[in-house]
Enzyme design. Structure first.
Site, PDB file in Angstrom:
ATOM      1  N   ASP A  72      -1.020   3.497  -4.919  1.00 23.68           N
ATOM      2  CA  ASP A  72      -0.654   3.887  -6.277  1.00 23.68           C
ATOM      3  C   ASP A  72      -0.089   5.298  -6.312  1.00 23.68           C
ATOM      4  O   ASP A  72      -0.531   6.190  -5.587  1.00 23.68           O
ATOM      5  CB  ASP A  72      -1.912   3.806  -7.151  1.00 23.68           C
ATOM      6  CG  ASP A  72      -1.674   4.209  -8.584  1.00 23.68           C
ATOM      7  OD1 ASP A  72      -0.841   3.556  -9.250  1.00 23.68           O
ATOM      8  OD2 ASP A  72      -2.317   5.172  -9.048  1.00 23.68           O
TER       9      ASP A  72
ATOM     10  N   GLU B 135       4.062   2.408  -4.458  1.00 21.47           N
ATOM     11  CA  GLU B 135       4.600   2.604  -5.792  1.00 21.47           C
ATOM     12  C   GLU B 135       5.256   3.988  -5.804  1.00 21.47           C
ATOM     13  O   GLU B 135       4.612   4.994  -6.093  1.00 21.47           O
ATOM     14  CB  GLU B 135       3.508   2.523  -6.862  1.00 21.47           C
ATOM     15  CG  GLU B 135       4.091   2.570  -8.272  1.00 21.47           C
ATOM     16  CD  GLU B 135       3.131   3.142  -9.305  1.00 21.47           C
ATOM     17  OE1 GLU B 135       3.437   3.016 -10.506  1.00 21.47           O
ATOM     18  OE2 GLU B 135       2.110   3.733  -8.927  1.00 21.47           O
TER      19      GLU B 135
END
Length: 772
Positions: free
Chosen positions: A450, A503
């Protein structure tokens, strides 16, 4: 569960475990003894070695013990076991030397051969319990064992630190170990010692910053925390204790409770050998990857509104995902977190499976069942930041321990969270070990990292004066970059076929390039540009889409610069962004037509696919982590038809090499018509390695039907409709027509062409019928 007894403090040296000798006068200077007792009673004993357990006088050359000292607050009497000269068990009472529960007594002739002694504690008259003294056991962790950790090279820190079931000299218990490099003292507190940390002071392991203690008789399921005493304070000042959950703890209580839990030894028997052996081929660049992203707590709820457990989800979620044709299920973080609304992205337990949905072996069952069904399991993992909850990692030993000490680098302005110090070798070992733990202990098939952009840029979400350049004067977080390289190289070495997704929302070069070529070493990068551009077009009125035409084509300018994944994730259907179906303009029928069109564009565009739960059947409501999806929509034909469209897209994508085999090769894509902005139509070909194997894709983003539309194609012949989003089976009206065969009539630099009728807001996939 028996209480565990711990002991106090002294200048006397610790004795070897085997000891016996006649009574010896032990010299204890009064002034120093007073200081040690005060430190012990205050819970700030810096080292119980030589203070508690069997003790030897400093004057004794062979170090044999002459007395035993134990600290048992609240005890009326304490006895120590021994043997008389006839080999019979005897109990010898230890005199009390302090009213708070400090007992000490010499070892006499009647206690000869008592190296494996036990203690008998009398808390009330007529009540007694027998326990082992933890301070008769020598440490197991050696300073040299921690060298890889201190150098940033340890990849299985969970085997060194945390709470581990252990057996010492035939005695079962738990070994606790924690890193708190600037603490003055660290104690273990828990359900086994009445949550009184001063009973269980830990030993420092040299100057490594690691503290260790073996507590006999502690059992799986026991709750515990570390009571950390920060350094500082004068002689008469007692630094306040900090109660912390275990950073390496593998289980925690369900929020709002915050204690760690001693884990059970796993009894699960894996049966996924075939899957694990073949995993590498399933994620090769020429293989289809289609991911269903899910938040376990809100995918579906029980009739009473409760969470489903891992085993229930194994028999409901997983068959559903397989039936829809996805290759993987990706789960929002299952690392333990205190706040439901964070969806797991504000982690306090980087090694702890959230207890919300069950036990660790329940999740092992879930993963094993996924593999049995042919599904890979990916986990979201958040190493970019962590919350500042008092029981978590933040200022763990009273100083910035895991987070960066520089306030311009140690706090995230957007999320109000702390940022890891990637320049600390110990933090690197901690994070790399966390990711590897999930891959090896739970057989997960990869992680999605993330917020990578927030890690690699020092000025991420920071204005002028809010960030500090690196030593080269740039904005790159060089330590974070090196951490990511170590992460990807370590995880790829951990097992074939581990899939690592980043990401990363910027133009950082080489996210998916090999490390030896200057890249970060990820397998997939989220294509945020494609997502933003395409959703902008789909959210516009069809009459306005012609002026946005280039947003649909721009992604092909960079489609092969990285190995991409096309994400329609949870982030796009929350925080007033509306659900995917609700983003579309028009009436309900038009919106669902647009969803089918958009998903066809996504599934035929180069790149792996990711779709968040609910979009596959047209959920109207924005995602709410506190409620299940609106499954009753599947009782409506239009929504059931959309669900079938997703199933058919996945089946076609997986079955036809033209849609995936050359996904990372520019030769696998060819524009048929890229400039038809006036009619908002796009047409292209996806190719397989065999020259005659291709799929022609025609997308009409307008609200108009185009009759007799001429489509240039690579070769003449009969073209069959593979998929048609306007087919009545999928909720359409059946308006698509192909007029005869493709003829050798050149059109837009294509050698052949055909005519067809295009329905509004529709997608058509065509395949040339093999000759003969």
């Amino acid at each position: 569960m028996p209480d565990t007894v711990v002991s106090g403090n002294s200048s006397i040296r610790p004795a070897p475990r085997q000891w016996s000798q006649p009574p010896v006068s032990v010299t204890r200077p009064r002034e120093k003894q007073t200081d040690e007792i005060r430190a012990l009673l205050d819970g700030r004993c810096p080292d119980p070695t030589g203070v508690l357990g069997p003790l030897a006088p400093a004057s004794e050359p062979d170090g044999r013990a002459s007395c035993i000292r134990v600290f048992v607050p609240g005890a009326r009497r304490v006895e120590v076991s021994g043997e008389d000269r006839g080999g019979n068990l005897v109990w010898i009472e230890l005199p009390r030397i302090h009213a708070d529960g400090l007992f000490e007594g010499p070892v006499g002739e009647d206690a000869a051969g008592t190296g494996d002694y036990r203690l008998r504690i009398h808390a009330r008259e007529g009540e007694a319990r027998e326990v082992h003294d933890p301070y008769r056991f020598a440490p197991v962790i050696r300073p040299e064992d921690l060298d890889p950790f201190l150098q940033g090279a340890e990849a299985r820190l969970d085997r060194l630190l945390g709470a581990a079931l252990d057996t010492r000299d035939g005695v079962e218990g738990v070994r606790f170990a924690v890193w708190a490099p600037h603490a003055a003292a660290v104690n273990v507190m828990g359900s086994f010692n009445a949550w009184e940390g001063r009973r269980s002071p830990m030993r420092p392991i040299g100057d490594t910053g690691v503290w260790e203690l073996f507590l006999p008789d502690v059992r799986p399921g026991a709750l515990y925390k570390y009571e950390v005493r920060p350094a500082g304070g004068g002689a008469d000042e007692v630094p306040s204790a900090i109660e912390k959950a275990d950073p390496l703890g593998q289980r925690m209580e369900v929020r709002p409770r915050t204690a760690s839990m001693v884990p059970w030894a796993s009894g699960f028997e894996w049966s996924d050998d075939a899957w694990m052996e073949g995993r590498a081929t399933s994620v090769a660049p020429d293989r289809p990857i289609s991911v269903y992203e899910v938040h376990l707590g809100s995918w579906r709820r029980s009739d009473s509104g409760q969470w489903l457990g891992y085993r229930e989800l194994a028999h409901t979620l997983l068959p559903y995902v397989r039936d829809l044709g996805f290759t993987h299920v990706e789960i929002l973080p299952l690392t333990e977190h205190p706040l439901d609304r964070s969806w797991g992205y504000q982690t306090v337990g980087y090694f702890a499976l959230t207890s919300r949905y069950g036990e660790p072996d329940d999740f092992r069952y879930f993963v094993n069942e996924a593999h049995r069904l042919g599904l890979g399991v990916l986990l979201d993992w958040a190493p970019a930041h962590f919350p500042m909850d008092a029981h978590g990692l933040w200022r763990f030993d009273g100083t910035p321990t895991y987070e960066h000490a520089d306030p311009l680098r140690g706090a995230h302005p957007d999320w109000g969270t702390a940022v890891f110090d990637y320049g600390k070798p110990e933090v690197v070992s901690f994070l790399v070990s966390s990711a590897r733990f999930w891959i090896e202990e739970y057989h997960v098939d990869g992680v999605r990292v993330d917020a990578v952009a927030s890690m690699i840029y020092l000025d991420y979400s920071r204005g002028e004066g809010e960030w500090r350049p690196n030593e080269e004067g740039g904005r790159e977080n060089l330590e974070a970059v090196e951490f990511l390289k170590r992460l990807t190289s370590t995880l790829h070495a951990a097992g074939p076929g581990v899939l690592l997704c980043a990401e990363e929302s910027t133009a950082w070069p080489g996210v998916t390039a090999p490390i030896d070529e200057g890249g970060l070493g990820f397998d997939l990068k989220w294509n945020m540009g494609w997502m933003n551009d395409s959703l902008t077009v789909m959210g516009a009125d069809p009459g306005d889409r012609s002026r946005l035409h280039e947003r649909l084509t721009f992604s092909m300018h960079y489609a092969y610069s990285e190995r991409y994944l096309l994400p329609i994730s949870h982030d796009e259907v929350v925080h007033l962004k509306r659900s995917l179906a609700s983003k579309m303009p028009g009436e309900e029928e038009d919106r669902l037509s647009d969803v089918r069109l958009f998903l066809a564009f996504m599934w035929t565009h180069p790149g792996a696919k990711l779709l968040f739960m609910g979009a596959e059947f047209g959920q109207w409501d924005e995602w709410d982590e506190a409620a299940g999806l609106t499954w009753d929509l599947l009782d409506r034909p239009a929504h059931a038809a959309l669900n079938g469209w997703v199933r058919s897209l996945n089946e076609t994508y997986r079955a036809m090499p033209a849609l995936h085999a050359l996904d990372t090769d520019p030769s696998g894509f060819q524009w048929l018509d890229v400039h038809d902005a006036d009619r908002s139509v796009l047409a292209y070909v996806r190719r397989a390695p065999e020259p005659d194997d291709f799929i022609a894709v025609v997308l009409n983003f307008s609200d108009s039907a185009w009759e007799g539309y001429r489509l240039g194609v690579p070769s003449s012949g009969t073209y069959d409709v593979v998929l048609d989003s306007d087919d009545a089976t999928f909720g359409g009206r059946g308006r698509t027509r192909v007029h005869g065969e493709a003829e050798d009539v050149a059109y837009l630099e294509n050698p052949a062409s055909l005519r067809m009728d295009l329905a509004p807001r529709s997608a058509v996939l065509l395949r040339r019928r093999p000759a003969g």
